[in-house]
Design a protein around this motif. Structure first.
Motif, PDB file in Angstrom:
ATOM      1  N   SER A  21       0.824  -1.210   0.000  1.00  0.00           N
ATOM      2  CA  SER A  21       0.000   0.000   0.000  1.00  0.00           C
ATOM      3  C   SER A  21       0.861   1.265   0.000  1.00  0.00           C
ATOM      4  O   SER A  21       2.041   1.246   0.373  1.00  0.00           O
ATOM      5  CB  SER A  21      -0.916   0.021   1.226  1.00  0.00           C
ATOM      6  OG  SER A  21      -0.152   0.235   2.406  1.00  0.00           O
ATOM      7  N   GLU A  22       0.220   2.351  -0.379  1.00  0.00           N
ATOM      8  CA  GLU A  22       0.914   3.638  -0.361  1.00  0.00           C
ATOM      9  C   GLU A  22       1.380   3.987   1.055  1.00  0.00           C
ATOM     10  O   GLU A  22       2.480   4.517   1.251  1.00  0.00           O
ATOM     11  CB  GLU A  22      -0.009   4.740  -0.881  1.00  0.00           C
ATOM     12  CG  GLU A  22       0.617   6.131  -0.871  1.00  0.00           C
ATOM     13  CD  GLU A  22      -0.360   7.229  -1.237  1.00  0.00           C
ATOM     14  OE1 GLU A  22       0.062   8.395  -1.280  1.00  0.00           O
ATOM     15  OE2 GLU A  22      -1.548   6.911  -1.476  1.00  0.00           O
ATOM     16  N   GLY A  23       0.534   3.703   2.040  1.00  0.00           N
ATOM     17  CA  GLY A  23       0.899   4.010   3.417  1.00  0.00           C
ATOM     18  C   GLY A  23       2.145   3.273   3.863  1.00  0.00           C
ATOM     19  O   GLY A  23       3.021   3.849   4.518  1.00  0.00           O
ATOM     20  N   ILE A  24       2.235   1.989   3.523  1.00  0.00           N
ATOM     21  CA  ILE A  24       3.429   1.216   3.875  1.00  0.00           C
ATOM     22  C   ILE A  24       4.654   1.787   3.164  1.00  0.00           C
ATOM     23  O   ILE A  24       5.740   1.900   3.747  1.00  0.00           O
ATOM     24  CB  ILE A  24       3.229  -0.271   3.534  1.00  0.00           C
ATOM     25  CG1 ILE A  24       2.204  -0.893   4.491  1.00  0.00           C
ATOM     26  CG2 ILE A  24       4.545  -1.038   3.592  1.00  0.00           C
ATOM     27  CD1 ILE A  24       1.846  -2.326   4.181  1.00  0.00           C
ATOM     28  N   GLY A  25       4.472   2.181   1.899  1.00  0.00           N
ATOM     29  CA  GLY A  25       5.592   2.741   1.160  1.00  0.00           C
ATOM     30  C   GLY A  25       6.101   4.045   1.747  1.00  0.00           C
ATOM     31  O   GLY A  25       7.303   4.329   1.701  1.00  0.00           O
ATOM     32  N   ARG A  26       5.212   4.848   2.311  1.00  0.00           N
ATOM     33  CA  ARG A  26       5.611   6.136   2.875  1.00  0.00           C
ATOM     34  C   ARG A  26       6.141   6.037   4.296  1.00  0.00           C
ATOM     35  O   ARG A  26       6.919   6.877   4.741  1.00  0.00           O
ATOM     36  CB  ARG A  26       4.416   7.094   2.888  1.00  0.00           C
ATOM     37  CG  ARG A  26       3.999   7.651   1.542  1.00  0.00           C
ATOM     38  CD  ARG A  26       2.895   8.688   1.746  1.00  0.00           C
ATOM     39  NE  ARG A  26       3.318   9.753   2.645  1.00  0.00           N
ATOM     40  CZ  ARG A  26       2.493  10.539   3.338  1.00  0.00           C
ATOM     41  NH1 ARG A  26       1.184  10.343   3.261  1.00  0.00           N
ATOM     42  NH2 ARG A  26       2.955  11.499   4.125  1.00  0.00           N
ATOM     43  N   PHE A  27       5.708   5.022   5.020  1.00  0.00           N
ATOM     44  CA  PHE A  27       5.980   4.944   6.455  1.00  0.00           C
ATOM     45  C   PHE A  27       7.475   4.858   6.751  1.00  0.00           C
ATOM     46  O   PHE A  27       8.206   4.088   6.139  1.00  0.00           O
ATOM     47  CB  PHE A  27       5.270   3.724   7.038  1.00  0.00           C
ATOM     48  CG  PHE A  27       5.531   3.497   8.499  1.00  0.00           C
ATOM     49  CD1 PHE A  27       4.827   4.198   9.459  1.00  0.00           C
ATOM     50  CD2 PHE A  27       6.470   2.564   8.918  1.00  0.00           C
ATOM     51  CE1 PHE A  27       5.053   3.984  10.813  1.00  0.00           C
ATOM     52  CE2 PHE A  27       6.700   2.337  10.265  1.00  0.00           C
ATOM     53  CZ  PHE A  27       5.988   3.046  11.211  1.00  0.00           C
ATOM     54  N   ALA A  28       7.891   5.647   7.745  1.00  0.00           N
ATOM     55  CA  ALA A  28       9.271   5.572   8.225  1.00  0.00           C
ATOM     56  C   ALA A  28       9.333   5.053   9.660  1.00  0.00           C
ATOM     57  O   ALA A  28      10.154   4.200   9.986  1.00  0.00           O
ATOM     58  CB  ALA A  28       9.943   6.937   8.140  1.00  0.00           C
ATOM     59  N   ARG A  29       8.451   5.564  10.512  1.00  0.00           N
ATOM     60  CA  ARG A  29       8.491   5.173  11.922  1.00  0.00           C
ATOM     61  C   ARG A  29       7.264   5.737  12.628  1.00  0.00           C
ATOM     62  O   ARG A  29       6.534   6.567  12.066  1.00  0.00           O
ATOM     63  CB  ARG A  29       9.761   5.701  12.599  1.00  0.00           C
ATOM     64  CG  ARG A  29       9.836   7.219  12.603  1.00  0.00           C
ATOM     65  CD  ARG A  29      11.179   7.746  13.072  1.00  0.00           C
ATOM     66  NE  ARG A  29      11.242   9.192  12.940  1.00  0.00           N
ATOM     67  CZ  ARG A  29      10.831  10.055  13.863  1.00  0.00           C
ATOM     68  NH1 ARG A  29      10.321   9.598  15.020  1.00  0.00           N
ATOM     69  NH2 ARG A  29      10.918  11.349  13.673  1.00  0.00           N
ATOM     70  N   ILE A  30       7.066   5.299  13.848  1.00  0.00           N
ATOM     71  CA  ILE A  30       6.091   5.931  14.728  1.00  0.00           C
ATOM     72  C   ILE A  30       6.843   6.943  15.582  1.00  0.00           C
ATOM     73  O   ILE A  30       7.761   6.574  16.327  1.00  0.00           O
ATOM     74  CB  ILE A  30       5.381   4.899  15.625  1.00  0.00           C
ATOM     75  CG1 ILE A  30       4.620   3.870  14.776  1.00  0.00           C
ATOM     76  CG2 ILE A  30       4.425   5.601  16.586  1.00  0.00           C
ATOM     77  CD1 ILE A  30       4.016   2.737  15.585  1.00  0.00           C
ATOM     78  N   ALA A  31       6.505   8.219  15.437  1.00  0.00           N
ATOM     79  CA  ALA A  31       7.135   9.242  16.267  1.00  0.00           C
ATOM     80  C   ALA A  31       6.683   9.061  17.712  1.00  0.00           C
ATOM     81  O   ALA A  31       5.502   8.822  17.978  1.00  0.00           O
ATOM     82  CB  ALA A  31       6.773  10.632  15.754  1.00  0.00           C
ATOM     83  N   ARG A  32       7.631   9.200  18.629  1.00  0.00           N
ATOM     84  CA  ARG A  32       7.351   8.972  20.045  1.00  0.00           C
ATOM     85  C   ARG A  32       7.973  10.071  20.885  1.00  0.00           C
ATOM     86  O   ARG A  32       8.965  10.694  20.493  1.00  0.00           O
ATOM     87  CB  ARG A  32       7.934   7.620  20.496  1.00  0.00           C
ATOM     88  CG  ARG A  32       7.335   6.420  19.782  1.00  0.00           C
ATOM     89  CD  ARG A  32       8.129   5.154  20.097  1.00  0.00           C
ATOM     90  NE  ARG A  32       7.469   3.975  19.540  1.00  0.00           N
ATOM     91  CZ  ARG A  32       7.625   3.564  18.287  1.00  0.00           C
ATOM     92  NH1 ARG A  32       8.422   4.245  17.459  1.00  0.00           N
ATOM     93  NH2 ARG A  32       6.997   2.490  17.856  1.00  0.00           N
TER      94      ARG A  32
END
Length: 267
Positions: free
Chosen positions: A106-117
């Motif tokens: 998916s596009e979301g998986i392709g864009r994802f880098a990390r969960i900001a915390r």
């Protein structure tokens, strides 16, 4: 600390997994015969799940068998839920009359880098007193994302900042064989703009606790506060935190937002 590092890595893996929230590209309620984007077949409601009508050349496979005609796709409430595969790597699951379509590319998986915390801090590892409830009180008025009532397990009395709280705890699904409680919360960071470095997801976050099964002191590690699935995809609805769980203090711990390589919030 190593446990926290494992927690962070596990959450990032979950977000991009084939059944993770970023892979969900459609969740369509099927209450009459209809197509479902972006997969082939004609879908219709049925007792125990949905039916799909397709020709063999459509490439729909249910429970390992190519569909050529009409077959039942058992929902996840069945003893054994069906597995559905489509061309181009898409997959499907059925839950309460809704077909969910998953795309591991998916596009979301392709864009994802990390969960900001927020940075981890021992100051956000606190305690509370859990008191269970039963009977009519256990029915509660807390609703899940589908609008169905959640079982209220009890209350957790604690202090955040200088504010004394009595939080509603609902019963969660077991995790690794152990019973858990869930706090659905909003706090003062939820009200900030998403580009504010002190903000978190506007609809709130979840904190899971071990269920002691009786009245007991419990640990609240706010560093483990996590985003709900709706923070990753518009295909999810968000549960509404109960009034008691809307905390007027900024909890600068736990997950903030899913972001891309530039730090831009995905959703």
């Amino acid at each position: 600390m190593s446990t926290f590092v494992e927690h962070v890595a596990g959450r990032d893996r979950w977000a991009t997994s084939p059944r993770g929230p970023l892979a969900l590209v459609n969740a369509q309620r099927v209450d009459h015969a209809q197509p479902v984007w972006p997969v082939p077949g004609q879908w219709a409601p049925a007792v125990g799940g949905l039916t799909v009508t397709a020709a063999e050349e459509d490439g729909v496979v249910v429970d390992g068998v190519p569909v050529d005609g009409t077959v039942l796709v058992a929902g996840d409430e069945a003893v054994v839920a069906s597995t559905v595969a489509f061309p181009d790597g898409f997959a499907g699951t059925v839950s309460r009359g809704t077909l969910r379509v998953w795309d591991p590319a998916s596009e979301g998986i392709g864009r994802f880098a990390r969960i900001a915390r927020f940075d981890r801090s021992d100051a956000w590892v606190t305690t509370g007193r859990y008191t269970p409830v039963d009977g009519l009180e256990a029915r509660g008025s807390v609703l899940d994302a589908a609008g169905d009532p959640l079982e209220v397990a009890g209350h957790v009395e604690t202090v955040v900042g200088d504010v004394a709280l009595r939080l509603v705890a609902v019963r969660s699904s077991p995790f690794q064989g152990s019973a858990r409680l869930q706090l659905i919360v909003q706090d003062a960071t939820s009200a900030l703009p998403e580009d504010d470095p002190g903000s978190s997801y506007s609809m709130g976050r979840f904190l899971y606790l071990d269920d002691p099964g009786a009245a007991a002191d419990v640990e609240l590690d706010w560093n483990l506060a996590v985003l709900p699935p709706c923070a990753f995809s518009y295909q999810y609805a968000c549960p509404i935190p109960p009034e008691e769980n809307r905390i007027p203090v900024a909890i600068t711990a736990g997950e903030r937002h899913p972001v891309d390589a530039s730090g831009t919030v995905l959703h």
